[in-house]
Write a protein that holds these residues in place. Structure first.
Motif, PDB file in Angstrom:
ATOM      1  N   GLY A  44      29.452 -27.240 -16.470  1.00  0.00           N
ATOM      2  CA  GLY A  44      30.595 -27.781 -15.877  1.00  0.00           C
ATOM      3  C   GLY A  44      31.173 -26.797 -14.788  1.00  0.00           C
ATOM      4  O   GLY A  44      30.502 -25.697 -14.768  1.00  0.00           O
ATOM      5  N   ARG A  45      32.351 -27.050 -14.385  1.00  0.00           N
ATOM      6  CA  ARG A  45      33.079 -26.243 -13.532  1.00  0.00           C
ATOM      7  C   ARG A  45      33.762 -25.098 -14.058  1.00  0.00           C
ATOM      8  O   ARG A  45      34.405 -25.152 -15.402  1.00  0.00           O
ATOM      9  N   PRO A  46      33.596 -23.917 -13.828  1.00  0.00           N
ATOM     10  CA  PRO A  46      34.009 -22.608 -14.430  1.00  0.00           C
ATOM     11  C   PRO A  46      35.540 -22.418 -13.939  1.00  0.00           C
ATOM     12  O   PRO A  46      36.012 -22.985 -13.077  1.00  0.00           O
ATOM     13  N   GLU A  47      36.230 -21.647 -15.008  1.00  0.00           N
ATOM     14  CA  GLU A  47      37.455 -21.449 -14.663  1.00  0.00           C
ATOM     15  C   GLU A  47      37.908 -20.482 -13.762  1.00  0.00           C
ATOM     16  O   GLU A  47      36.907 -19.691 -13.492  1.00  0.00           O
ATOM     17  N   GLN A  48      38.889 -20.332 -12.815  1.00  0.00           N
ATOM     18  CA  GLN A  48      39.119 -19.225 -11.938  1.00  0.00           C
ATOM     19  C   GLN A  48      39.780 -17.989 -12.551  1.00  0.00           C
ATOM     20  O   GLN A  48      40.533 -18.162 -13.381  1.00  0.00           O
ATOM     21  N   ILE A  49      39.149 -16.947 -12.223  1.00  0.00           N
ATOM     22  CA  ILE A  49      39.620 -15.814 -12.887  1.00  0.00           C
ATOM     23  C   ILE A  49      40.042 -14.873 -11.955  1.00  0.00           C
ATOM     24  O   ILE A  49      39.350 -14.764 -10.767  1.00  0.00           O
ATOM     25  N   LYS A  65      39.727 -13.521  -6.769  1.00  0.00           N
ATOM     26  CA  LYS A  65      39.942 -14.730  -7.955  1.00  0.00           C
ATOM     27  C   LYS A  65      39.086 -15.829  -7.479  1.00  0.00           C
ATOM     28  O   LYS A  65      38.764 -16.098  -6.385  1.00  0.00           O
ATOM     29  N   MET A  66      38.235 -16.139  -8.697  1.00  0.00           N
ATOM     30  CA  MET A  66      37.000 -16.927  -8.342  1.00  0.00           C
ATOM     31  C   MET A  66      36.721 -17.500  -9.832  1.00  0.00           C
ATOM     32  O   MET A  66      36.968 -16.911 -10.783  1.00  0.00           O
ATOM     33  N   GLY A  67      35.896 -18.542  -9.588  1.00  0.00           N
ATOM     34  CA  GLY A  67      35.117 -19.003 -10.838  1.00  0.00           C
ATOM     35  C   GLY A  67      33.677 -18.855 -10.701  1.00  0.00           C
ATOM     36  O   GLY A  67      33.031 -19.156  -9.705  1.00  0.00           O
ATOM     37  N   LEU A  68      33.019 -18.122 -11.557  1.00  0.00           N
ATOM     38  CA  LEU A  68      31.668 -17.836 -11.504  1.00  0.00           C
ATOM     39  C   LEU A  68      30.583 -18.557 -12.511  1.00  0.00           C
ATOM     40  O   LEU A  68      30.869 -18.784 -13.560  1.00  0.00           O
ATOM     41  N   GLN A  69      29.844 -19.038 -11.918  1.00  0.00           N
ATOM     42  CA  GLN A  69      28.713 -19.754 -12.642  1.00  0.00           C
ATOM     43  C   GLN A  69      27.396 -18.967 -12.430  1.00  0.00           C
ATOM     44  O   GLN A  69      26.771 -18.913 -11.267  1.00  0.00           O
ATOM     45  N   PHE A  87      25.413 -20.122 -17.206  1.00  0.00           N
ATOM     46  CA  PHE A  87      26.700 -19.780 -17.809  1.00  0.00           C
ATOM     47  C   PHE A  87      27.697 -19.789 -17.114  1.00  0.00           C
ATOM     48  O   PHE A  87      27.785 -19.225 -15.899  1.00  0.00           O
ATOM     49  N   ASN A  88      28.783 -20.069 -17.729  1.00  0.00           N
ATOM     50  CA  ASN A  88      30.324 -20.104 -16.962  1.00  0.00           C
ATOM     51  C   ASN A  88      31.104 -18.659 -17.483  1.00  0.00           C
ATOM     52  O   ASN A  88      30.913 -18.568 -18.703  1.00  0.00           O
ATOM     53  N   ASN A 176      22.247 -16.530  -3.551  1.00  0.00           N
ATOM     54  CA  ASN A 176      21.060 -16.689  -3.936  1.00  0.00           C
ATOM     55  C   ASN A 176      20.711 -14.930  -3.916  1.00  0.00           C
ATOM     56  O   ASN A 176      20.707 -14.478  -3.017  1.00  0.00           O
ATOM     57  N   VAL A 177      20.545 -14.764  -5.259  1.00  0.00           N
ATOM     58  CA  VAL A 177      20.248 -13.110  -5.247  1.00  0.00           C
ATOM     59  C   VAL A 177      18.553 -12.881  -5.438  1.00  0.00           C
ATOM     60  O   VAL A 177      18.125 -12.150  -4.696  1.00  0.00           O
ATOM     61  N   THR A 178      17.819 -13.594  -6.199  1.00  0.00           N
ATOM     62  CA  THR A 178      16.400 -13.637  -6.415  1.00  0.00           C
ATOM     63  C   THR A 178      16.071 -14.903  -6.571  1.00  0.00           C
ATOM     64  O   THR A 178      16.757 -15.785  -6.862  1.00  0.00           O
ATOM     65  N   GLN A 179      14.574 -15.092  -6.781  1.00  0.00           N
ATOM     66  CA  GLN A 179      14.130 -16.265  -7.170  1.00  0.00           C
ATOM     67  C   GLN A 179      14.492 -16.695  -8.498  1.00  0.00           C
ATOM     68  O   GLN A 179      14.700 -18.091  -8.734  1.00  0.00           O
ATOM     69  N   ASN A 180      14.795 -15.781  -9.317  1.00  0.00           N
ATOM     70  CA  ASN A 180      15.219 -16.040 -10.957  1.00  0.00           C
ATOM     71  C   ASN A 180      16.765 -16.060 -10.987  1.00  0.00           C
ATOM     72  O   ASN A 180      17.075 -16.083 -12.175  1.00  0.00           O
ATOM     73  N   ALA A 181      17.651 -15.817 -10.182  1.00  0.00           N
ATOM     74  CA  ALA A 181      18.893 -15.699 -10.387  1.00  0.00           C
ATOM     75  C   ALA A 181      19.766 -16.104  -9.046  1.00  0.00           C
ATOM     76  O   ALA A 181      19.405 -15.661  -7.947  1.00  0.00           O
ATOM     77  N   SER A 182      20.893 -16.811  -9.401  1.00  0.00           N
ATOM     78  CA  SER A 182      21.762 -17.136  -8.242  1.00  0.00           C
ATOM     79  C   SER A 182      23.191 -17.108  -9.103  1.00  0.00           C
ATOM     80  O   SER A 182      23.247 -17.415 -10.198  1.00  0.00           O
ATOM     81  N   ILE A 183      24.197 -17.062  -8.087  1.00  0.00           N
ATOM     82  CA  ILE A 183      25.623 -17.384  -8.553  1.00  0.00           C
ATOM     83  C   ILE A 183      26.209 -18.412  -7.752  1.00  0.00           C
ATOM     84  O   ILE A 183      26.329 -18.262  -6.550  1.00  0.00           O
ATOM     85  N   ASN A 184      26.939 -19.395  -8.666  1.00  0.00           N
ATOM     86  CA  ASN A 184      27.768 -20.473  -7.759  1.00  0.00           C
ATOM     87  C   ASN A 184      29.229 -19.924  -7.992  1.00  0.00           C
ATOM     88  O   ASN A 184      29.641 -19.540  -9.101  1.00  0.00           O
ATOM     89  N   THR A 185      30.042 -19.751  -6.975  1.00  0.00           N
ATOM     90  CA  THR A 185      31.464 -19.335  -6.648  1.00  0.00           C
ATOM     91  C   THR A 185      32.095 -20.726  -6.628  1.00  0.00           C
ATOM     92  O   THR A 185      31.740 -21.769  -5.714  1.00  0.00           O
TER      93      THR A 185
END
Length: 248
Positions: A44-49, A65-69, A87-88, A176-185
């Motif tokens: 689900g949606r991560p909390e803003q930190i 300040k952001m929510g990171l997934q 992971f959130n 998009n970091v690499t083929q095996n890693a990405s971050i949703n903000t």
């Protein structure tokens, strides 16, 4: 009897290739299924930190300040196959550190519960007075991992802003970091340079947020135009009807 034997031989000659083809197709489909990473349930949606980095003078030099997934793909020891996990980051088990230089600023975030670390490096062009997110790294040491996970990209161009201003993006944005890693903000606002006091500078909106604001304006304008057309058609029709009565 000879004709019967010939027919059976012919049928066998046709059937065997078909059986082999079916076996090969089944094996190919199975191989494709095994190759695809298994997906974990989305948390689900991560909390803003909120994060703040201070310089040697104990002055805030970077704010975020952001929510990171976090999305990572790795080999699972228990399942013995490639899995994709999400992971959130949670505020109660997360802390941030960093440093500030004249032309670069860094923010390192660690989630102690899932043993995940994220590194952001921002770069400032002093000539154009523009900054951007130039580097992101993701590392993880989950118990189920066959080996330590690490992904890094040093040639990124995200979160472009102006010195003294903050970059803001409320919508979901994927880094998009690499083929095996990405971050949703989510609900992101960051200012890596030119922070004054303990608050963000005027925000520069991301294209995603500008598009979201533009859509209601376009829809409203279209509806207003439609109402105007209907009103004009009604007035013209009424005028013609009135002219017709006068002629009679």
């Amino acid at each position: 009897m000879k004709q019967t034997a010939a027919v059976r031989s012919g049928c066998l000659g046709v059937t065997l290739p078909l059986i082999w083809a079916a076996v090969l197709l089944q094996g190919f489909a199975s191989a494709q299924t095994n190759a695809a990473p298994a997906l974990h349930e989305n948390p689900g949606r991560p909390e803003q930190i909120e994060y703040k980095v201070k310089d040697s003078n104990n002055t805030v030099c970077l704010m975020a300040k952001m929510g990171l997934q976090i999305n990572i793909t790795y080999i699972s020891t228990s399942q013995n196959k490639i899995v994709q996990n999400v992971f959130n980051l949670q505020s109660n088990v997360t802390n941030g550190t960093g440093s500030c230089e004249s032309e670069s600023a860094s923010l390192s975030i660690t989630d102690h519960a899932d043993k995940i670390s994220i590194g952001f490096i921002f770069t400032l062009n002093t000539t154009s007075r523009k900054y951007h997110l130039s580097e992101v790294s993701v590392s993880a040491a989950l118990p189920d991992m066959k080996e330590h996970f690490f992904a890094q990209n040093r040639s990124l161009d995200y979160m472009r802003g102006t010195l003294g201003y903050s970059f803001k993006c409320h919508g979901e944005q994927t880094l998009n970091v690499t083929q095996n890693a990405s971050i949703n903000t989510f609900l992101l606002q960051v200012q890596p340079f030119g922070v004054k006091g303990d608050s963000f500078g005027e925000a520069e909106e991301c294209q995603l947020d500008e598009d979201d604001l533009l859509i209601p304006i376009i829809v409203g304008a279209a509806l207003a135009g439609l109402v105007l057309i209907v009103l004009l058609a009604y007035l013209i029709g009424r005028k013609r009807s009135h002219a017709g009565y006068q002629s009679i």
